[in-house]
Design an enzyme around this catalytic site. Structure first.
Site, mmCIF file in Angstrom:
data_model
loop_
_atom_site.group_PDB
_atom_site.id
_atom_site.type_symbol
_atom_site.label_atom_id
_atom_site.label_comp_id
_atom_site.label_asym_id
_atom_site.label_seq_id
_atom_site.Cartn_x
_atom_site.Cartn_y
_atom_site.Cartn_z
ATOM 1 N N CYS A 209 0.813 -1.217 0.000
ATOM 2 C CA CYS A 209 0.000 0.000 0.000
ATOM 3 C C CYS A 209 0.849 1.271 0.000
ATOM 4 O O CYS A 209 0.325 2.367 -0.181
ATOM 5 C CB CYS A 209 -0.939 0.019 1.199
ATOM 6 S SG CYS A 209 -2.041 -1.384 1.234
ATOM 7 N N ASN B 260 -10.167 0.307 1.173
ATOM 8 C CA ASN B 260 -8.713 0.392 1.033
ATOM 9 C C ASN B 260 -8.340 -0.010 -0.396
ATOM 10 O O ASN B 260 -8.498 -1.161 -0.778
ATOM 11 C CB ASN B 260 -8.074 -0.554 2.069
ATOM 12 C CG ASN B 260 -6.560 -0.589 1.992
ATOM 13 O OD1 ASN B 260 -5.954 -0.121 1.040
ATOM 14 N ND2 ASN B 260 -5.952 -1.169 3.010
ATOM 15 N N HIS C 161 -2.764 7.201 3.381
ATOM 16 C CA HIS C 161 -3.289 5.943 2.858
ATOM 17 C C HIS C 161 -4.584 5.615 3.603
ATOM 18 O O HIS C 161 -4.670 5.783 4.816
ATOM 19 C CB HIS C 161 -2.248 4.832 3.060
ATOM 20 C CG HIS C 161 -2.788 3.474 2.774
ATOM 21 N ND1 HIS C 161 -3.470 3.190 1.607
ATOM 22 C CD2 HIS C 161 -2.766 2.317 3.491
ATOM 23 C CE1 HIS C 161 -3.839 1.918 1.633
ATOM 24 N NE2 HIS C 161 -3.427 1.370 2.753
HETATM 25 O O1 UT7 Z 1 -3.439 -1.278 3.934
HETATM 26 C C1 UT7 Z 1 -2.589 -1.809 4.911
HETATM 27 C C2 UT7 Z 1 -3.027 -3.091 5.454
HETATM 28 N N1 UT7 Z 1 -4.163 -3.236 6.301
HETATM 29 C C3 UT7 Z 1 -4.457 -2.498 7.389
HETATM 30 O O2 UT7 Z 1 -3.905 -1.484 7.652
HETATM 31 C C4 UT7 Z 1 -5.483 -3.038 8.329
HETATM 32 C C5 UT7 Z 1 -5.176 -2.630 9.740
HETATM 33 N N2 UT7 Z 1 -6.080 -3.252 10.676
HETATM 34 C C6 UT7 Z 1 -7.361 -2.893 10.815
HETATM 35 O O3 UT7 Z 1 -7.830 -2.004 10.146
HETATM 36 C C7 UT7 Z 1 -8.183 -3.580 11.877
HETATM 37 O O4 UT7 Z 1 -7.326 -4.365 12.677
HETATM 38 C C8 UT7 Z 1 -9.296 -4.473 11.282
HETATM 39 C C9 UT7 Z 1 -10.395 -3.586 10.704
HETATM 40 C C10 UT7 Z 1 -8.746 -5.386 10.224
HETATM 41 C C11 UT7 Z 1 -9.938 -5.316 12.380
HETATM 42 O O5 UT7 Z 1 -10.379 -4.515 13.458
HETATM 43 P P1 UT7 Z 1 -10.025 -4.891 14.955
HETATM 44 O O6 UT7 Z 1 -10.700 -3.919 15.812
HETATM 45 O O7 UT7 Z 1 -8.526 -4.997 15.043
HETATM 46 O O8 UT7 Z 1 -10.736 -6.289 15.121
HETATM 47 P P2 UT7 Z 1 -10.116 -7.743 15.398
HETATM 48 O O9 UT7 Z 1 -9.286 -8.207 14.255
HETATM 49 O O10 UT7 Z 1 -9.487 -7.719 16.744
HETATM 50 O O11 UT7 Z 1 -11.427 -8.640 15.422
HETATM 51 C C12 UT7 Z 1 -12.456 -8.417 16.351
HETATM 52 C C13 UT7 Z 1 -13.579 -9.405 16.105
HETATM 53 C C14 UT7 Z 1 -13.138 -10.850 15.964
HETATM 54 O O12 UT7 Z 1 -14.074 -11.645 16.654
HETATM 55 P P3 UT7 Z 1 -13.748 -12.224 18.130
HETATM 56 O O13 UT7 Z 1 -12.536 -13.081 17.932
HETATM 57 O O14 UT7 Z 1 -13.479 -11.012 18.968
HETATM 58 O O15 UT7 Z 1 -14.991 -12.953 18.478
HETATM 59 C C15 UT7 Z 1 -13.286 -11.133 14.489
HETATM 60 O O16 UT7 Z 1 -13.585 -12.481 14.204
HETATM 61 O O17 UT7 Z 1 -14.292 -9.094 14.914
HETATM 62 C C16 UT7 Z 1 -14.448 -10.271 14.127
HETATM 63 N N3 UT7 Z 1 -14.502 -9.890 12.718
HETATM 64 C C17 UT7 Z 1 -15.633 -9.533 12.091
HETATM 65 N N4 UT7 Z 1 -16.897 -9.448 12.514
HETATM 66 C C18 UT7 Z 1 -17.834 -9.041 11.638
HETATM 67 C C19 UT7 Z 1 -13.470 -9.797 11.840
HETATM 68 N N5 UT7 Z 1 -13.931 -9.382 10.649
HETATM 69 C C20 UT7 Z 1 -15.269 -9.210 10.782
HETATM 70 C C21 UT7 Z 1 -16.275 -8.803 9.892
HETATM 71 N N6 UT7 Z 1 -17.539 -8.720 10.357
HETATM 72 N N7 UT7 Z 1 -16.034 -8.453 8.608
#
Ligand code: UT7
Length: 328
Positions: free
Chosen positions: A114, A285, A255
């Site tokens: 990215c 993104n 970004h």
């Molecule tokens: O472009 C460069 C690369 N990418 C990034 O910069 C991404 C950077 N990271 C992020 O933006 C965030 O970490 C995410 C948006 C990817 C995730 O947010 P988070 O607050 O860090 O959530 P998490 O990964 O800790 O997941 C929380 C929960 C999990 O469930 P449990 O284990 O707490 O029960 C996931 O399974 O959310 C769940 N989850 C979803 N739920 C509904 C993950 N994806 C989804 C979804 N819908 N699409």
């Protein structure tokens, strides 16, 4: 004295097809509420069948060339930053060169996740600054929808397709790209990667069955923390290199990976919301395309004006990061 290098034309190309969070709810265990509150994304554009990265790249480039007032034969180098090349070989820039009819251009791709657009901007600007070339096209273009596993809710809700392009050319020495800072940490290379399809794990029936040809993120949360830290650090380093401070900044164009990451950077630089260009809500993104598309929108709607001081900042797979301070 070496001349300055600036953005003399900018353009973008976005697929017409809009996919909303509600559309995703129909086939994924997710919700509009989760996606919006965790990421800031409401909808994204998805390329129609048959539309490939070089198509979007060429469309964006044509608009940038028109604004710069140059014809394709005046382009001496084409740099395409992409994580989603038309094919592993040759460079997507070569397909773009043919589509544009840029008969005098060298063509190469830059792979920096990215951060690709920032890397491409810096690479291209060296050729103009040295006097080797007068006009260089730098394009960030992605069709990420084709490298996503649409059953993996942790990834597929985050991304979208699109392209943004700039023409770099000589400008007054006190304007254009004033400074930059690039960085990488390959120890974290597997954090965000496509595991198979390269020579480490050539594509096979087994790799395809295991879905290893799709993009994977090992820890969204770790990537998030890295992003918040590095965005602030690298922007500050680029400002320092230009002998400027955050008070000098008119706009931050980051970004667009997550609204919360962008907001953390905004707060670090004490900028009001209207000084940060955000469009992640409408496009998700778009990796290498996100910064030039955001910049193009700000130019087109009259927010970003000639003479404004802008910090462009990105981070991504590699891991890589980079910032450029630009007097637009
Ligand atoms: O472009 C460069 C690369 N990418 C990034 O910069 C991404 C950077 N990271 C992020 O933006 C965030 O970490 C995410 C948006 C990817 C995730 O947010 P988070 O607050 O860090 O959530 P998490 O990964 O800790 O997941 C929380 C929960 C999990 O469930 P449990 O284990 O707490 O029960 C996931 O399974 O959310 C769940 N989850 C979803 N739920 C509904 C993950 N994806 C989804 C979804 N819908 N699409």
């Amino acid at each position: 004295m070496a001349p300055g290098v600036g953005i003399i034309g900018i353009g973008s190309a976005l697929p017409a097809k809009v996919v909303t969070n509600f559309d995703l709810e129909k086939f994924l265990d997710t919700s509009d509420e989760w996606i919006r509150t965790r990421t800031g994304i409401s909808e994204r554009r998805i390329a129609e069948e048959g539309v490939i990265t070089s198509d979007l790249a060429a469309r964006a480039a044509e608009k940038a060339m028109a604004e710069a007032g140059i014809t394709a034969d005046q382009v001496e180098m084409i740099i395409v930053a992409t994580a989603t090349p038309d094919a592993p070989l040759p460079a997507t820039a070569c397909y773009v060169q043919a589509k544009l009819g840029a008969v005098n251009a060298a063509a190469l791709d830059v792979a920096a996740g990215c951060t690709g657009f920032i890397y491409g901007l810096v690479v291209g600007s060296q050729f103009v600054r040295s006097g080797a070339y007068r006009h260089v096209l730098v394009i960030g273009a992605e069709v990420l929808s084709r490298i996503l596993d649409w059953t993996d809710r942790s990834m597929c809700v985050l991304f979208g397709d699109g392209a943004g392009a700039v023409v770099l050319g000589p400008v007054d020495e006190d304007s254009g790209i004033l400074s930059f800072k690039l960085g990488s940490d390959g120890h974290m290379a597997d954090m965000l990667a496509i595991p198979a399809g390269g020579v480490r794990r050539p594509a096979s029936l087994e790799t395809v069955k295991a879905g290893l040809h799709y993009a994977r993120m090992l820890s969204g949360n770790e990537t998030f923390k890295f992003a918040v830290r590095v965005m602030g650090e690298v922007t500050q380093q680029a400002l320092d290199a230009a002998g400027l401070t955050r008070e000098d900044l008119d706009f931050l164009i980051p970004h667009q990976a997550n609204w919360r990451i962008i907001d953390a950077a905004r707060k670090r630089f004490c900028l009001p919301e209207e000084r940060v260009v955000v469009n992640i809500n409408r496009y998700g993104n778009m990796s290498s395309a996100s910064i030039p598309v955001a910049m193009e929108e700000a130019v087109r709607d009259g927010r970003l004006k000639r003479g404004d001081l802008v910090a462009l900042v990105g981070f991504g797979a590699g891991l890589t990061w980079g910032a450029a301070i630009v007097r637009y």
